[in-house]
Design a protein around this motif. Structure first.
Motif, mmCIF file in Angstrom:
data_model
loop_
_atom_site.group_PDB
_atom_site.id
_atom_site.type_symbol
_atom_site.label_atom_id
_atom_site.label_comp_id
_atom_site.label_asym_id
_atom_site.label_seq_id
_atom_site.Cartn_x
_atom_site.Cartn_y
_atom_site.Cartn_z
ATOM 1 N N PRO A 1 0.822 -1.215 0.000
ATOM 2 C CA PRO A 1 0.000 0.000 0.000
ATOM 3 C C PRO A 1 0.849 1.255 0.000
ATOM 4 O O PRO A 1 2.022 1.245 0.386
ATOM 5 N N GLU A 2 0.274 2.342 -0.458
ATOM 6 C CA GLU A 2 0.983 3.612 -0.514
ATOM 7 C C GLU A 2 1.444 4.015 0.880
ATOM 8 O O GLU A 2 0.765 3.764 1.876
ATOM 9 N N ASP A 3 2.626 4.631 0.944
ATOM 10 C CA ASP A 3 3.239 5.078 2.200
ATOM 11 C C ASP A 3 3.628 3.913 3.108
ATOM 12 O O ASP A 3 3.777 4.083 4.324
ATOM 13 N N THR A 4 3.776 2.714 2.523
ATOM 14 C CA THR A 4 4.232 1.547 3.276
ATOM 15 C C THR A 4 5.549 1.070 2.687
ATOM 16 O O THR A 4 5.687 0.961 1.469
ATOM 17 N N GLU A 5 6.521 0.783 3.535
ATOM 18 C CA GLU A 5 7.835 0.353 3.066
ATOM 19 C C GLU A 5 7.840 -1.151 2.804
ATOM 20 O O GLU A 5 7.249 -1.934 3.555
ATOM 21 N N LEU A 6 8.511 -1.524 1.733
ATOM 22 C CA LEU A 6 8.667 -2.933 1.368
ATOM 23 C C LEU A 6 9.946 -3.440 2.031
ATOM 24 O O LEU A 6 11.049 -2.986 1.713
ATOM 25 N N VAL A 7 9.808 -4.395 2.956
ATOM 26 C CA VAL A 7 10.938 -4.800 3.796
ATOM 27 C C VAL A 7 11.149 -6.306 3.692
ATOM 28 O O VAL A 7 10.227 -7.091 3.929
ATOM 29 N N GLY A 8 12.358 -6.689 3.366
ATOM 30 C CA GLY A 8 12.767 -8.080 3.449
ATOM 31 C C GLY A 8 12.518 -8.900 2.207
ATOM 32 O O GLY A 8 11.539 -8.711 1.492
ATOM 33 N N ALA A 9 13.435 -9.843 1.962
ATOM 34 C CA ALA A 9 13.309 -10.728 0.800
ATOM 35 C C ALA A 9 12.099 -11.636 0.915
ATOM 36 O O ALA A 9 11.500 -12.013 -0.101
ATOM 37 N N GLU A 10 11.729 -12.015 2.124
ATOM 38 C CA GLU A 10 10.558 -12.868 2.286
ATOM 39 C C GLU A 10 9.290 -12.145 1.837
ATOM 40 O O GLU A 10 8.377 -12.774 1.281
ATOM 41 N N GLU A 11 9.227 -10.831 2.050
ATOM 42 C CA GLU A 11 8.075 -10.066 1.591
ATOM 43 C C GLU A 11 8.067 -9.978 0.062
ATOM 44 O O GLU A 11 6.999 -10.015 -0.561
ATOM 45 N N ILE A 12 9.241 -9.877 -0.560
ATOM 46 C CA ILE A 12 9.319 -9.897 -2.026
ATOM 47 C C ILE A 12 8.760 -11.218 -2.551
ATOM 48 O O ILE A 12 8.043 -11.256 -3.562
ATOM 49 N N HIS A 13 9.058 -12.323 -1.874
ATOM 50 C CA HIS A 13 8.523 -13.622 -2.273
ATOM 51 C C HIS A 13 6.998 -13.604 -2.244
ATOM 52 O O HIS A 13 6.342 -14.093 -3.185
ATOM 53 N N ARG A 14 6.431 -13.056 -1.187
ATOM 54 C CA ARG A 14 4.966 -13.024 -1.080
ATOM 55 C C ARG A 14 4.351 -12.148 -2.169
ATOM 56 O O ARG A 14 3.291 -12.473 -2.716
ATOM 57 N N VAL A 15 5.017 -11.038 -2.498
ATOM 58 C CA VAL A 15 4.516 -10.163 -3.560
ATOM 59 C C VAL A 15 4.544 -10.886 -4.901
ATOM 60 O O VAL A 15 3.566 -10.847 -5.669
ATOM 61 N N LEU A 16 5.644 -11.571 -5.209
ATOM 62 C CA LEU A 16 5.746 -12.293 -6.477
ATOM 63 C C LEU A 16 4.721 -13.421 -6.544
ATOM 64 O O LEU A 16 4.134 -13.674 -7.609
#
Length: 756
Positions: A673-688
């Motif tokens: 969401p806007e104004d939210t920081e994307l943190v950590g490789a595990e979160e990148i996995h969930r996004v993908l």
């Protein structure tokens, strides 16, 4: 339809005849230049006889290259991949000698060393001629792309019409580096995706000139992608990031290399045996096969991601047996003799370029500077030429085969930035070549049997700065030994660099990636084991079976912790505490419990937001070292002090190394969401994973409205995401925003044909 087919056949025959004619002329010219290459008998022949001899020789060489070469390369897969690349010239020369012997005139002669030169030149000229003739023929361009896929030897059923996803990892390219490269005109493809570059369809020259951005008056393309920065964990390196991205967890990966007391071994992320174990642990922890388990392909990575198709993957290279296809990507690329010769020539050119750049830096006495001699020029050439070409060719085949998801890693920038600096001219040239690789992948996606969404990301950035050894005249290991009261060598030894490209080279040569016998399984003695991961250091005491506490270390070596914490090159320490669970130590007696870091960050303040969370997470790992050491960091210039021999480093906290990027299509939902920081490789996995689910789910079709009321359908009734940018609704199965129209421009076709 019959007339069109005959026209295509005539065009193909015409191009083949033209290439044959140019090859014949090339052979005649070389026969006139090279003294050991003759096309006529000693008594002399007429011009017509010599021309016929050359034509027959060129034709025989072309036929052998097309028929025998792929079989020869497949047999030579038993040879290490890097050696195969070096054998290209000799194999090509052998084919030429065979072609000359098959000539019915019996007159042509060539010395073996001359045959190597003639074969290399003829292959390069034939490839360039074929590319030039195909510039105006989109059908020929498509045919070549499809041949690249067919050479992989697979027969696949028709693929789905839902969008596939191609994820390209630009290893080590930080968010700010990418943004600066776009602004400077080094990456016109990325600029066009972001809406700041020229429109490929509207601009007559198709792209901004190298080294400058698009002029204000030039038409710009509408954006198709969004750029999002994200923050890594404390361990900002490929092993931790890629394991988290591909397998959903990087738990218990405290650094690039670390000592495990329960097994007595040093784990190294780019060692094949360690990569296999880390992947096994990740699969066990998550209970899932990985991001690529469903019809995926893994290319050039440390880990497979559960993909059924893997090439140049380190965790797969450790396995042996008939089912192992980790090196299949080499055959897919080198089976084309023109590709093989082109890559071999580029390899030699890149080696010479690195030697020249290194010599220039030494003559100019540039600072900071590290040693770039020995085998490094060959390692750099392998990363920037061989691995790039082979990985991109594998991705091309995957797209044309219609795979659901592809994840590929290009390590060229990371390798060059380690030794030349992340903001150097050398690194900028690599970024320009990587942009051309992205342009090729985009063009190939237009010819794929399904639409593709192209995602580009990085696993970490790089922070500049001189080495700890160069500034203070001693290594971290020397400083630890001094704090323990142990003898210190008079001359500081260099700390081995752990760049990913070295592991790729050793895997290609089928040599294990080891850190030396004394580091692979250290003896259980009182002397500490000191390991470096960029600007992150780890100190372990092998003779103590558990993680030592601050109190135990102080009782055993009273001067060690104060020596490290008060050194100007050290930013902070992390140790376990019997009183507080864990504490961060800094200069001038700073001692902050982990629970109090939010209120009083102490020495972590200069490392920016999120540093406290990253340190607390690493503290929870079972194999965290007795003492975790992070170098100092100057927030004014972003510099850190690497404990390895690197002037562009990553692995710890401080500067751009912790700020990579995620470049995603607008058709995908926002990463966070806007104004939210994307943190950590595990979160990148969930996004993908979310994007893969979105792509695999066919869009819902709203109920068909009656003809007389269709125009009155309210906007809320339209399917979310079914409306393309600009208000146009794409047809079912049409390419998405990441894959523009399939028309291939003349300039584009020529560029990508050379790259292919």
């Amino acid at each position: 339809m019959g007339r069109g087919r005959w026209r295509r056949v005539a065009s193909q025959v015409g191009r083949s005849v033209a290439v044959w004619a140019v090859s014949t002329v090339t052979m005649l010219v070389l026969a006139g230049i090279l003294p050991d290459f003759q096309l006529q008998s000693p008594d002399g022949d007429s011009a017509t006889t010599i021309a016929v001899t050359a034509a027959l020789g060129a034709g025989a060489f072309g036929v052998l290259s097309a028929v025998v070469w792929p079989l020869l390369v497949r047999l030579l897969l038993l040879v290490p991949a890097l050696v195969l690349g070096l054998l290209v010239f000799f194999l090509n020369g052998s084919l030429l000698l065979l072609a000359l012997r098959l000539n019915p005139s019996g007159r042509p002669e060539a010395a073996p060393e001359t045959a190597v030169i003639v074969a290399a030149v003829m292959s390069a000229v034939a490839s360039a001629t074929g590319a030039a003739l195909a510039v105006r023929d989109d059908d020929a361009y498509r045919s070549r792309l499809h041949r690249l896929a067919l050479r992989r030897g697979r027969t696949l059923p028709p693929c789905s019409t839902t969008p596939g996803t191609a994820v390209v990892q630009l290893d080590g390219v930080g968010h700010d580096v990418l943004r600066d490269a776009v602004d400077q005109g080094l990456m016109p493809t990325v600029a066009r995706w972001l809406g700041t570059g020229p429109d490929r369809a509207a601009s007559p020259d198709r792209a901004a000139s190298p080294g400058r951005a698009a002029s204000p008056g030039r038409a710009t393309a509408p954006p198709t992608h969004r750029l999002t920065p994200w923050r890594t964990d404390w361990s900002s390196q490929t092993g931790a990031s890629q394991l988290g991205i591909l397998h959903g967890t990087n738990h218990d990966v405290p650094a690039f290399r670390w000592y495990e007391k329960d097994t007595g071994e040093v784990m190294v992320c780019n060692r094949p045996t360690s990569a296999v174990e880390l992947q096994r642990r990740a699969v066990t922890r998550t209970g899932q096969g990985g991001l690529l388990a469903d019809d995926g392909a893994s290319r050039g990575n440390l880990f497979s991601g559960g993909a059924g198709e893997s090439a140049l993957v380190l965790s797969v290279s450790a396995r042996r047996g008939p089912g192992t296809r980790s090196r299949a990507g080499y055959f897919a690329y080198f089976s084309d003799p023109a590709n093989a010769v082109r890559t071999a020539l580029s390899f030699i050119a890149e080696t010479g370029r690195e030697i020249g750049q290194s010599l220039r830096a030494r003559l100019r006495k540039q600072r900071p500077r590290v040693s770039r001699g020995g085998l490094y020029p060959l390692i750099r050439a392998f990363a920037t030429v061989v691995e790039r070409d082979v990985v991109v060719a594998a991705v091309v085949g995957d797209l044309l085969a219609g795979r659901s998801v592809v994840y590929a890693d290009l390590v060229a920038y990371d390798e060059v930035a380690h030794h030349s600096g992340p903001h150097s001219r050398d690194a900028a040239k690599v970024l320009r070549r990587l942009d051309r690789a992205l342009a090729l992948i985009e063009k190939v996606a237009e010819h794929a049997p399904r639409p593709y969404r192209i995602v580009v990301l990085s696993d970490h950035g790089q922070s500049p700065g001189e080495t700890f050894r160069a500034r203070y005249g001693l290594t971290l290991g020397d400083l630890v030994r001094a704090g323990c009261g142990l003898p210190v060598p008079r001359r500081a030894r260099r700390t081995r660099s752990g760049a990913e490209a070295r592991a790729a080279v050793r895997a290609a040569l089928r040599r294990p990636v080891e850190e030396g016998a004394e580091h692979h399984r250290p003896a259980r003695r009182p002397e500490p084991v000191v390991l470096a991961s960029g600007n992150l250091g780890l100190v372990s005491f092998p003779d103590v079976p558990h993680r030592m506490s601050e109190e135990e270390i102080a009782a055993r070596h009273p001067a060690l912790l104060p020596t490290l914490a008060n050194h100007p090159g050290i930013g902070f320490l992390l140790v376990r505490s019997e009183e507080h669970g864990g504490v961060v130590l800094g200069a001038r007696g700073a001692r902050i419990p982990l629970a109090d870091l939010d209120a009083d960050p102490g020495p972590l303040a200069v490392f920016g937001p999120g540093a406290a969370d990253a340190v607390r997470r690493t503290h929870s790992f079972p194999h965290t070292a007795d003492i975790m050491v992070n170098s100092s960091h100057d927030p004014a210039d972003g510099e850190v002090l690497a404990f390895e021999e690197q002037i562009g480093s990553h692995g710890g906290l401080g500067g751009a190394q912790s700020r990579p990027f995620l470049l995603s299509p607008l058709l995908c939902s926002p990463p966070v969401p806007e104004d939210t920081e994307l943190v950590g490789a595990e979160e990148i996995h969930r996004v993908l994973r979310r994007w893969l689910t979105e792509a695999a789910t066919p869009p819902r079709v709203p109920a068909q409205a009656a003809p007389e009321t269709e125009a009155e359908t309210p906007p809320a009734a339209r399917t979310p995401g079914a409306e393309a940018p600009g208000g146009e609704t794409p047809a079912a199965g049409a390419p998405q925003a990441a894959t523009p129209a399939t028309g291939t421009s003349e300039t584009d076709a020529e560029t990508e044909e050379r790259a292919a």
